[in-house]
Design an enzyme around this catalytic site. Structure first.
Site: not given
Ligand code: IPM
Ligand code: MG
Length: 375
Positions: A142, A192, A224, A248, A252
């Site tokens: 990032y 990884k 993975d 990240d 999710d």
């Molecule tokens: C998160 C989001 C952000 C990230 C995006 C919106 C840039 O997905 O906070 O998890 O990737 O960090």
């Molecule tokens: Mg995210």
């Protein structure tokens, strides 16, 4: 009377709606417990691009850094989605995370028993799930430079840079060890290492910290296989620590355990302390959800649970944080469900579909007096 200053950054999409919910809950706690909150409001993301031409103005970064904490909704949306655009809403997040040195992003994942039917996973897989993802937030892909597209004789080339210094690894790993020590004492470091040099350094640095935490059991897991285990045996995890992009993605994925991405809170912390606690940025894990803006349909619980983390980490009000979390559980137990939490094809007995405002009101009601919710 103590007055706390919490920067309020609604952002884009449903961001302002869920931040309003978080503020209502915190103001209710303040009224109940006899303190007050000032809410300086700051534009960020697409809203700031429209108003100022920048995702976050330097003076606004400075203003929020002078507060005790920040409550943020979400940024981004189709209006500002031009991939070639020079200014993008997400730059506000990176300016806040990087500019305020909030290197550790805590994303706890718990499964409220009443929400088990809201997850597509089988109930037996969800039993006993209580994990915490600690995502490194200010380095890795990032932030590594160069990050750009180039025209070359071979055609267009895209380049991103994955780089970690040992100190960047050490400080987030140390916090993860501390957190594991206060929980079930198990730390999974995700990398990884069979491919990436940064991951091999990550492993070495994590191992070097082991002697300081003899009470914490550490294991290394490749990302993975970790992704698979997260949905196969999620209860085997306690604290996971990992680099920015892996965190990240895995967070999710882990949201599926909680029933909806709308349930997940987060806290982004650095070293800096205020007189009340640790300075931090609190935001739901979900995004700006442009498809449901203005419909009173967003799940406010990710933000309300983030507000609970704010009470705990930045204001030193752990008991009040527990109360907010209990009030969320009580609202869910009483059958309130935003649309994202409706079980697919499940029976709706005892379940009531509510909007953002009604869900928030249910949580505020549940706060009551401290004695009333201290179960
Ligand atoms: C998160 C989001 C952000 C990230 C995006 C919106 C840039 O997905 O906070 O998890 O990737 O960090
Ligand atoms: Mg995210």
């Amino acid at each position: 009377m103590v007055t706390y200053r919490i920067a309020s950054i609604g952002g884009d999409g449903v961001g302002p709606e869920v931040v309003a919910a978080g503020r209502l809950v915190l103001d209710a706690v303040a009224a109940r417990d006899g303190f007050s909150i000032e809410w300086p409001e700051v534009l960020a993301g697409g809203a700031a691009i429209d108003a100022y031409g920048a995702a976050l103005r330097p003076e606004d970064l400075e203003a929020v850094s002078a507060c005790d904490a920040i409550l943020l909704g979400a940024v981004g949306g189709p209006r500002w989605d031009d991939p070639a655009g020079r200014v993008r809403p997400e730059q506000a997040l990176f300016a806040l995370r990087g500019g305020l040195e909030l290197f550790a992003n805590l994303r706890p994942v718990t499964v409220l028993p009443a929400l088990v039917p809201s997850s597509p996973l089988r109930p037996e897989v969800l039993a006993g799930v209580d994990l915490l993802i600690v995502r490194e937030l200010t380095s890795g892909l990032y932030f590594g430079r160069p990050s750009e597209q180039r025209d070359t004789p071979e055609g267009r080339v895209g380049i991103d840079t994955l780089i970690y210094t040992e100190e960047e690894i050490r400080r987030v790993a140390r916090l993860a060890f501390e957190l594991a020590r206060g929980r079930r004492g198990r730390l999974t470091s995700v990398d990884k290492a069979n491919v990436l040099a940064t991951s091999r350094l990550w492993r070495v640095v994590v191992d070097e910290l082991r002697p300081d935490y003899p009470d914490v059991e550490v294991n290394h897991q490749l990302v993975d296989s970790c992704a698979m285990l997260l949905v196969r045996r999620p209860s085997s995890f306690d604290v996971l620590v990992t680099e920015n992009l892996f965190g990240d993605i895995l967070s999710d994925e882990a949201a599926v355990l909680a029933g909806s991405l709308g349930m997940l809170p987060s806290a982004s912390l650095g070293e800096r302390r205020t007189v009340h606690g640790r300075f931090g940025l609190y935001e739901p894990v979900h995004g700006s959800a442009p498809d449901i803006v203005g419909q009173d349909a967003a799940n406010p619980l990710g933000t309300i649970l983030s507000a609970a983390m704010l009470l705990r980490w930045s204001l030193g009000l752990g008991a009040a944080a527990d109360d907010v979390e209990s009030a969320v559980r009580a609202a869910i137990d009483a059958g309130a469900r935003t649309a994202d939490l409706l079980p697919a094809g499940g029976d709706g007995a005892g379940i009531r579909v509510v909007g953002t405002r009604e869900m928030t009101a249910a949580v505020v009601d549940g706060l009551g007096s401290r004695i009333g919710v201290a179960s």
